[in-house]
Every structure is written in C-alpha cells, then in structure tokens.
Design a protein around this motif. Sequence first.
Motif, PDB file in Angstrom:
ATOM      1  N   UNK A 170       1.047  -1.106  -0.144  1.00  0.00           N
ATOM      2  CA  UNK A 170       0.125   0.075   0.021  1.00  0.00           C
ATOM      3  C   UNK A 170       0.944   1.151   0.002  1.00  0.00           C
ATOM      4  N   UNK A 171       1.592   1.394  -1.045  1.00  0.00           N
ATOM      5  CA  UNK A 171       2.672   2.223  -0.973  1.00  0.00           C
ATOM      6  C   UNK A 171       2.380   3.707  -0.800  1.00  0.00           C
ATOM      7  N   UNK A 172       2.938   4.492   0.044  1.00  0.00           N
ATOM      8  CA  UNK A 172       2.888   6.167  -0.025  1.00  0.00           C
ATOM      9  C   UNK A 172       3.208   6.507  -1.322  1.00  0.00           C
ATOM     10  N   UNK A 173       4.260   6.047  -1.957  1.00  0.00           N
ATOM     11  CA  UNK A 173       4.952   6.417  -3.003  1.00  0.00           C
ATOM     12  C   UNK A 173       5.185   5.523  -4.050  1.00  0.00           C
ATOM     13  N   UNK A 174       4.964   5.596  -5.347  1.00  0.00           N
ATOM     14  CA  UNK A 174       5.297   4.724  -6.370  1.00  0.00           C
ATOM     15  C   UNK A 174       5.782   5.523  -7.695  1.00  0.00           C
ATOM     16  N   UNK A 178      -0.118   0.922 -13.591  1.00  0.00           N
ATOM     17  CA  UNK A 178       0.286   0.657 -12.262  1.00  0.00           C
ATOM     18  C   UNK A 178      -0.419   1.952 -11.396  1.00  0.00           C
ATOM     19  N   UNK A 179      -0.454   3.016 -11.939  1.00  0.00           N
ATOM     20  CA  UNK A 179      -0.887   4.455 -11.399  1.00  0.00           C
ATOM     21  C   UNK A 179      -2.133   4.104 -10.750  1.00  0.00           C
ATOM     22  N   UNK A 180      -2.967   3.516 -11.813  1.00  0.00           N
ATOM     23  CA  UNK A 180      -4.488   3.421 -11.456  1.00  0.00           C
ATOM     24  C   UNK A 180      -4.545   2.380 -10.648  1.00  0.00           C
ATOM     25  N   UNK A 181      -3.948   1.251 -10.699  1.00  0.00           N
ATOM     26  CA  UNK A 181      -4.006   0.345  -9.645  1.00  0.00           C
ATOM     27  C   UNK A 181      -3.754   0.656  -8.322  1.00  0.00           C
ATOM     28  N   UNK A 220      -4.211   5.811  -2.169  1.00  0.00           N
ATOM     29  CA  UNK A 220      -3.703   6.896  -1.707  1.00  0.00           C
ATOM     30  C   UNK A 220      -2.468   7.300  -1.975  1.00  0.00           C
ATOM     31  N   UNK A 221      -1.941   6.393  -3.175  1.00  0.00           N
ATOM     32  CA  UNK A 221      -0.490   6.528  -3.205  1.00  0.00           C
ATOM     33  C   UNK A 221       0.016   7.902  -4.245  1.00  0.00           C
ATOM     34  N   UNK A 222       0.988   8.368  -4.223  1.00  0.00           N
ATOM     35  CA  UNK A 222       1.467   9.495  -4.977  1.00  0.00           C
ATOM     36  C   UNK A 222       2.328   8.712  -6.089  1.00  0.00           C
TER      37      UNK A 222
END
Length: 506
Positions: free
Chosen positions: A220-224, A307-310, A315-317
Amino acid sequence: MAPAASQSTPAPRDHAAADVPAALRPWIERVATVPHTDAYPGVDELLAGFRALATRYPERVGERRIGTSTLGEPLPCFTVRADSATDRAGADETDRGSAARTADGEAPPHYVVVGGVHPNEPVGAVTALHLATALCEDDALREHFGGVWDIVPCIDPDGARLNEGWFHSPADKRLYGRHFYRPPGDRQVEWTFPFAYRDAYFDRVLPETFALMRLIDATRPRFLTTLHNCEAGGVYYYLNRPSPELYPLLEAIPTAAGIPLATGEPEAAHAPRYAPSVYGCIDMRDAYDYLDSLGADPADEIAGASSAAYAEPYGTFYFVTEVPHWSHPEADDETPVRERHADVIRERAEGFRATGEVLGRLLDTAAPQLTLPTPFLAAVRDFVPSLTKIADLETSRAEGLPDRPATVSERYACRHSVHCFRVRVGGMLLRALGAEITAGTASPEVRACHTELLEVYAVWEAEAAPVTGDPLPIATLAGVQYAALLAAADHSMPGGAPAPEPADRT
C-alpha cells in the motif's frame, strides 16, 4: 473531446531554479552524484550489482521473489529498510500480503520503485542501483524518508534481454535501432493492469503485472514510481495529482543537468497538462473517451490500465520522470513558426501513414512464409497496423484544433516521432525477417523482403540521425531521474523536514 494540451497557445515557462525554496535545493545537487558509466547493465549484471549491495549491507538490504516472468525467470524485489525498528521477519511478509511492522506495531511507509516496465528503457536500471546504494551509504537520506524502499530492478527481464545488443553502446544510433525490442501493447507490463470502462474490459494480466499487483497490494505504498525514459528531445513528467509546489523543482533539476524540457507536442494528447512538461497520468478512461470522440473504436485499441491506476485506491502518490537518450535544442523552443499547429499534426499523420504502408506491404508479403513465432514478429504485427490507425486519429484531431501557429518544439516533437516509429518498428521487422535467415528457414520471398527493407531502413536511419540529436551521458540521465524521484517521494511525505545534503562519498 479535444486534447487538453492543445486547446490554446502553450503557456510560457515561468519557473526557474531561483523559485525553488532553499530547503529543497539539496535535491537538485543529487543530479551530479551518479557515477560515470558508458553502458547500461544487462539483466544479469544489474541483479549482480544489487546482490553485491545486499552482501555488503546485509542489515539494510533484503531480497525476496515477488513473481515469475513469462519465460520462467524469477522476479526479485530488493528491500532497503530505514532502521532496525522495521521488523525483518515482517518485511518478508509483504510477499504474503501483510506489510512489515515497526516496533510500535504500525506499518511503516513504503516507497516502491520499479525498473524495466518497458524493456527498451534502461536508464532506470542505473537509477535504481544508485538509489539503493545511496540509501545504504547515506544515513541522513535513509532517515529522512524512514520506512521501507521496495526496489524492483527489472520487472520484464525477458524483454530487456532482447535489447541488450545495444546496451553496451547506447550512443550508437544504428545499433540501437537494429537491436531494439518493445512488446505489443497487450504484453507491456505497464499497460496490462485490470481495466473495465464502458465497452472495454481487460483481464489478461501478465505474470509480471500480477507480481506488481501483489507488491502494491502488500505494501500500500505512500509513493510509487515506474522508471521510464524516452528516445529524444527533453525531459517531461507524469503525476497522478496536481502538485504546484513541485513544478519549479521539476524544471530546475534537468536545467541543472543541461537538459531541456520537452515543451512540444505531448506524448498523449488526452493527458491533462499541469505545467510545461508536467502532465497528469495517462488514464485509460480518458483515452477511451478521446478515441471515441475521434471516431475510433476504443475497446479495440485499449489494453489494460496502468500501475498508477491500480495504486490509486491506496492514496499513493505516483510519479514518473521521462528522460531522453538524445537531446535536441528544439525540444524546449517555444518560438512560433510559420506552420500552423494543425498542419504539423497533419504532416505527422502523413509520415505515420507512409511508414505503415511500406512496412505493411513488406509484412503482408513475408507473413505467409514466416515460420518462427519470434517476439519481434508479434510486436510488428501489433505496431505496423497501428501506424495507419494513428495517422487516421491525428488527421481527425487536426480538424478540431484552434487556428494558431505551431511552436518550434511542437514541430520538432511531431517530426521526431515519425523518425522514432520508423527506426523502432522497422528495426523489429528487420529482426523478425533476419531470424528466419539465421535459422535457415527463409524463403526467397522473405529474403527479398529483408533485402528491400535493409535498403529502406538505411535511408530512414540517415534521415533520423540529425533529428534525434546528440547522446546524453548515462550518469546525467540517471541523475535527473534519481533527483526527481527523491524530490517527489519527499513531496509525498507528511510534514516538511528539509531535504538532506548529499553525503560526501569521496
């Protein structure tokens, strides 16, 4: 729906390094910290570099397998932990669906970095290894972010190996085109996440994509960030939400490296434009509506989501830096030219159409005689017909554009993109035909097509060379990507601690 990026004359660039708050300027200094290299690492060399780092810093770096490639290769993820408060056993649990825990029982923040999502984009390999090394060597950097960095060096090793023929000499444009490989759209890791919208439905998830889905669900990354690079021109970015405070910094980072921004025609006309060279993520729902507005069948053209949509439900940035292999001074020249904007779009459409006709005729002639189901053949069977479809879309798009002059950078982007597709798709067709010759299975028709394409391709190479521009140092490209991803990861954090100064590694 007309593209947001083309509704009016492009806004002037109004950000400079002086606009960057002093507390954030240390991120700019990180550009110059990547060691010099003349080559991109192959898959084995890249993984050996990460494993050497894990051996050197066993208390910091862990390795786990997150999946298996289509051809059966293990997909490793390397984890760099901020401190001993992150439970080692818990870190290993991310592969089974529960994030690591800190001493007080809270899940630490995760920063996920993925290289090789497109196998022809190797800058991220250098960036990823440098990031992992810096996190191990620089206590202040590691402590600034806290939590856990999950770094996947190469999510598509099968595809990356098919590009290794040019990795050792990336400034050689001839080598690049003739050893180029990019999978068909429905076999690209970045574009095969589940997708359902209106009449489009996609669930043919690749094994590599499934591995990333599990990693994102577990952390559940904060940042990707997925590590990309383009072919030529300048630097541009994608963000999954507007972040105005980042824009001056995102301009200052490539400026510090002497690389222009890409202020011309955008890669995706339907992506929202937040600032010069800064775009919202390419969203397949927007792509569907855009294609529908131009009379195309979106359900036939679109594969999966990104991956951004997934990661969005967490709430990942999400953040991407696109850096170019080669740079051209026209990439950021916003001077108006005599040509109208719609006319340079039409010129590009005709270039795509002509390229598609040449390659389509050769492919149609050779196809009945081809016996080897190579990845190159699968790719050209997807890309060659798409050239005519793109030409039709661009022609329709031009009809709805405002009547205004094009800029130098828009004209450059349009002209370069035609050369890019010629070199890439033509090179893969050469490889598909050449494989039959090498295997001894080529009929006279296949040999004749190969000979004709070699002659055409040599002309295309010569025409593309001056438009492509000059090669950029690998360390500079990785430095821009490294500095920008750190700045974006910092932006994703709550609070406002000053950026740490780069550690002295001398």
